[in-house]
Scaffold this motif. Sequence first.
Motif, PDB file in Angstrom:
ATOM      1  N   THR B  84     -48.168  59.989  66.455  1.00  0.00           N
ATOM      2  CA  THR B  84     -49.417  60.737  66.323  1.00  0.00           C
ATOM      3  C   THR B  84     -50.554  60.029  67.044  1.00  0.00           C
ATOM      4  O   THR B  84     -50.690  58.806  66.940  1.00  0.00           O
ATOM      5  CB  THR B  84     -49.777  60.916  64.837  1.00  0.00           C
ATOM      6  N   GLY B  85     -51.345  60.799  67.788  1.00  0.00           N
ATOM      7  CA  GLY B  85     -52.475  60.215  68.496  1.00  0.00           C
ATOM      8  C   GLY B  85     -52.954  61.121  69.608  1.00  0.00           C
ATOM      9  O   GLY B  85     -52.421  62.219  69.807  1.00  0.00           O
ATOM     10  N   LEU B  86     -53.949  60.646  70.349  1.00  0.00           N
ATOM     11  CA  LEU B  86     -54.460  61.365  71.511  1.00  0.00           C
ATOM     12  C   LEU B  86     -53.814  60.772  72.756  1.00  0.00           C
ATOM     13  O   LEU B  86     -53.927  59.568  73.002  1.00  0.00           O
ATOM     14  CB  LEU B  86     -55.986  61.209  71.586  1.00  0.00           C
ATOM     15  N   TYR B  87     -53.115  61.585  73.505  1.00  0.00           N
ATOM     16  CA  TYR B  87     -52.448  61.138  74.719  1.00  0.00           C
ATOM     17  C   TYR B  87     -53.286  61.535  75.930  1.00  0.00           C
ATOM     18  O   TYR B  87     -53.660  62.703  76.094  1.00  0.00           O
ATOM     19  CB  TYR B  87     -51.034  61.719  74.811  1.00  0.00           C
ATOM     20  N   LEU B  88     -53.572  60.566  76.765  1.00  0.00           N
ATOM     21  CA  LEU B  88     -54.430  60.757  77.924  1.00  0.00           C
ATOM     22  C   LEU B  88     -53.711  60.343  79.190  1.00  0.00           C
ATOM     23  O   LEU B  88     -53.095  59.275  79.227  1.00  0.00           O
ATOM     24  CB  LEU B  88     -55.701  59.908  77.783  1.00  0.00           C
ATOM     25  N   CYS B  89     -53.798  61.172  80.207  1.00  0.00           N
ATOM     26  CA  CYS B  89     -53.359  60.730  81.524  1.00  0.00           C
ATOM     27  C   CYS B  89     -54.613  60.326  82.297  1.00  0.00           C
ATOM     28  O   CYS B  89     -55.721  60.792  82.016  1.00  0.00           O
ATOM     29  CB  CYS B  89     -52.564  61.803  82.264  1.00  0.00           C
ATOM     30  N   ALA B  90     -54.435  59.446  83.253  1.00  0.00           N
ATOM     31  CA  ALA B  90     -55.581  58.960  84.024  1.00  0.00           C
ATOM     32  C   ALA B  90     -55.090  58.405  85.344  1.00  0.00           C
ATOM     33  O   ALA B  90     -53.954  57.936  85.452  1.00  0.00           O
ATOM     34  CB  ALA B  90     -56.339  57.877  83.252  1.00  0.00           C
ATOM     35  N   GLY B  91     -55.967  58.447  86.322  1.00  0.00           N
ATOM     36  CA  GLY B  91     -55.564  57.870  87.597  1.00  0.00           C
ATOM     37  C   GLY B  91     -56.754  57.541  88.467  1.00  0.00           C
ATOM     38  O   GLY B  91     -57.818  58.141  88.325  1.00  0.00           O
ATOM     39  N   PRO B  92     -56.547  56.576  89.355  1.00  0.00           N
ATOM     40  CA  PRO B  92     -57.480  56.378  90.443  1.00  0.00           C
ATOM     41  C   PRO B  92     -57.063  57.299  91.587  1.00  0.00           C
ATOM     42  O   PRO B  92     -55.866  57.455  91.860  1.00  0.00           O
ATOM     43  CB  PRO B  92     -57.251  54.915  90.833  1.00  0.00           C
ATOM     44  N   PHE B  93     -58.009  57.950  92.229  1.00  0.00           N
ATOM     45  CA  PHE B  93     -57.650  58.876  93.296  1.00  0.00           C
ATOM     46  C   PHE B  93     -57.311  58.169  94.598  1.00  0.00           C
ATOM     47  O   PHE B  93     -56.653  58.722  95.453  1.00  0.00           O
ATOM     48  CB  PHE B  93     -58.763  59.892  93.515  1.00  0.00           C
ATOM     49  N   ASN B  94     -57.782  56.938  94.722  1.00  0.00           N
ATOM     50  CA  ASN B  94     -57.505  56.204  95.947  1.00  0.00           C
ATOM     51  C   ASN B  94     -57.045  54.813  95.596  1.00  0.00           C
ATOM     52  O   ASN B  94     -57.582  54.179  94.699  1.00  0.00           O
ATOM     53  CB  ASN B  94     -58.762  56.103  96.817  1.00  0.00           C
ATOM     54  N   PHE B  95     -56.052  54.323  96.293  1.00  0.00           N
ATOM     55  CA  PHE B  95     -55.580  52.961  96.055  1.00  0.00           C
ATOM     56  C   PHE B  95     -56.711  51.983  96.320  1.00  0.00           C
ATOM     57  O   PHE B  95     -57.405  52.067  97.319  1.00  0.00           O
ATOM     58  CB  PHE B  95     -54.395  52.643  96.983  1.00  0.00           C
ATOM     59  N   GLY B  96     -56.907  51.078  95.374  1.00  0.00           N
ATOM     60  CA  GLY B  96     -57.990  50.116  95.503  1.00  0.00           C
ATOM     61  C   GLY B  96     -59.273  50.589  94.859  1.00  0.00           C
ATOM     62  O   GLY B  96     -60.195  49.794  94.665  1.00  0.00           O
ATOM     63  N   ASN B  97     -59.364  51.882  94.529  1.00  0.00           N
ATOM     64  CA  ASN B  97     -60.508  52.397  93.780  1.00  0.00           C
ATOM     65  C   ASN B  97     -60.150  52.306  92.307  1.00  0.00           C
ATOM     66  O   ASN B  97     -59.330  53.065  91.827  1.00  0.00           O
ATOM     67  CB  ASN B  97     -60.774  53.835  94.182  1.00  0.00           C
ATOM     68  N   GLU B  98     -60.736  51.371  91.609  1.00  0.00           N
ATOM     69  CA  GLU B  98     -60.296  51.084  90.253  1.00  0.00           C
ATOM     70  C   GLU B  98     -60.888  52.004  89.208  1.00  0.00           C
ATOM     71  O   GLU B  98     -60.518  51.948  88.057  1.00  0.00           O
ATOM     72  CB  GLU B  98     -60.617  49.630  89.916  1.00  0.00           C
ATOM     73  N   LYS B  99     -61.816  52.859  89.624  1.00  0.00           N
ATOM     74  CA  LYS B  99     -62.423  53.799  88.684  1.00  0.00           C
ATOM     75  C   LYS B  99     -61.363  54.796  88.232  1.00  0.00           C
ATOM     76  O   LYS B  99     -60.667  55.403  89.051  1.00  0.00           O
ATOM     77  CB  LYS B  99     -63.562  54.523  89.396  1.00  0.00           C
ATOM     78  N   LEU B 100     -61.199  54.959  86.942  1.00  0.00           N
ATOM     79  CA  LEU B 100     -60.207  55.881  86.409  1.00  0.00           C
ATOM     80  C   LEU B 100     -60.849  57.217  86.074  1.00  0.00           C
ATOM     81  O   LEU B 100     -61.935  57.275  85.502  1.00  0.00           O
ATOM     82  CB  LEU B 100     -59.577  55.323  85.136  1.00  0.00           C
ATOM     83  N   THR B 101     -60.137  58.284  86.442  1.00  0.00           N
ATOM     84  CA  THR B 101     -60.484  59.627  85.997  1.00  0.00           C
ATOM     85  C   THR B 101     -59.470  60.027  84.943  1.00  0.00           C
ATOM     86  O   THR B 101     -58.261  59.977  85.199  1.00  0.00           O
ATOM     87  CB  THR B 101     -60.442  60.620  87.168  1.00  0.00           C
ATOM     88  N   PHE B 102     -59.964  60.385  83.765  1.00  0.00           N
ATOM     89  CA  PHE B 102     -59.086  60.719  82.654  1.00  0.00           C
ATOM     90  C   PHE B 102     -58.888  62.225  82.537  1.00  0.00           C
ATOM     91  O   PHE B 102     -59.770  63.021  82.891  1.00  0.00           O
ATOM     92  CB  PHE B 102     -59.667  60.211  81.328  1.00  0.00           C
ATOM     93  N   GLY B 103     -57.738  62.581  82.005  1.00  0.00           N
ATOM     94  CA  GLY B 103     -57.459  63.975  81.694  1.00  0.00           C
ATOM     95  C   GLY B 103     -58.180  64.401  80.434  1.00  0.00           C
ATOM     96  O   GLY B 103     -58.852  63.612  79.769  1.00  0.00           O
ATOM     97  N   THR B 104     -58.019  65.669  80.129  1.00  0.00           N
ATOM     98  CA  THR B 104     -58.704  66.284  78.985  1.00  0.00           C
ATOM     99  C   THR B 104     -58.066  65.904  77.657  1.00  0.00           C
ATOM    100  O   THR B 104     -58.670  66.089  76.614  1.00  0.00           O
ATOM    101  CB  THR B 104     -58.697  67.796  79.141  1.00  0.00           C
ATOM    102  N   GLY B 105     -56.853  65.342  77.680  1.00  0.00           N
ATOM    103  CA  GLY B 105     -56.221  64.844  76.469  1.00  0.00           C
ATOM    104  C   GLY B 105     -55.356  65.853  75.743  1.00  0.00           C
ATOM    105  O   GLY B 105     -55.619  67.059  75.771  1.00  0.00           O
ATOM    106  N   THR B 106     -54.319  65.364  75.106  1.00  0.00           N
ATOM    107  CA  THR B 106     -53.476  66.159  74.196  1.00  0.00           C
ATOM    108  C   THR B 106     -53.465  65.459  72.855  1.00  0.00           C
ATOM    109  O   THR B 106     -53.051  64.300  72.760  1.00  0.00           O
ATOM    110  CB  THR B 106     -52.038  66.286  74.714  1.00  0.00           C
TER     111      THR B 106
END
Lengths: 114, 112
Positions: B84-106
């Motif tokens: 049980t919990g909130l599952y989030l996907c996330a990614g940097p759009f460019n290699f070396g760009n460490e900023k993460l963009t997160f999904g809306t969550g499940t």
Amino acid sequence: GAGVSQTPSNKVTEKGKYVELRCDPISGHTALYWYRQSLGQGPEFLIYFQGTGAADDSGLPNDRFFAVRPEGSVSTLKIQRTERGDSAVYLCASSLSLAGATQYFGPGTRLTVL
Amino acid sequence: TQLLEQSPQFLSIQEGENLTVYCNSSSVFSSLQWYRQEPGEGPVLLVTVVTGGEVKKLKRLTFQFGDARKDSSLHITAAQPGDTGLYLCAGPFNFGNEKLTFGTGTRLTIIP
């Protein structure tokens, strides 16, 4: 060792007030990130520090938000003239300065603006 | 705006059932991560997938990265209340760009 710590855990303030949120990263982590998570949503990027300098502040919503990391360790997120829409959980993360390094998140500060 | 959309937004199933959560984008990711977040805590990294088509297993959890690196899925076998919990996907759009963009969550709830 200790993880990322954030203080306070909860902050309730009135509209128009100034607040400061503190983040203590994992020792030795030179990269530090601030994210904001609104209720029912995923975290949104605010700002990223590499050492003492802000490497990317593109996520700060407006000039009421400012963050510092003067000695390359502890960081403070500062919000001026708070608005009700600023209410959210503010998350801090830290990592080693390596491409693709894992970001370790703190428990967050829940900010409520009345 | 670069978005990661997750589905379903909410999922409540009985203990022992299987489930799959999806993460989709119109953009290509250099890598994609899955996190689990529990109330009052920050997200905790479960896995990172890097190569298109890659499959990674973590006990009862199976993660897959789409061939085009625009989507990912998380499959849980024989779900347990501890999942049980909130599952989030996330990614940097460019290699070396460490900023993460997160999904809306499940938000997943496993009923004992």
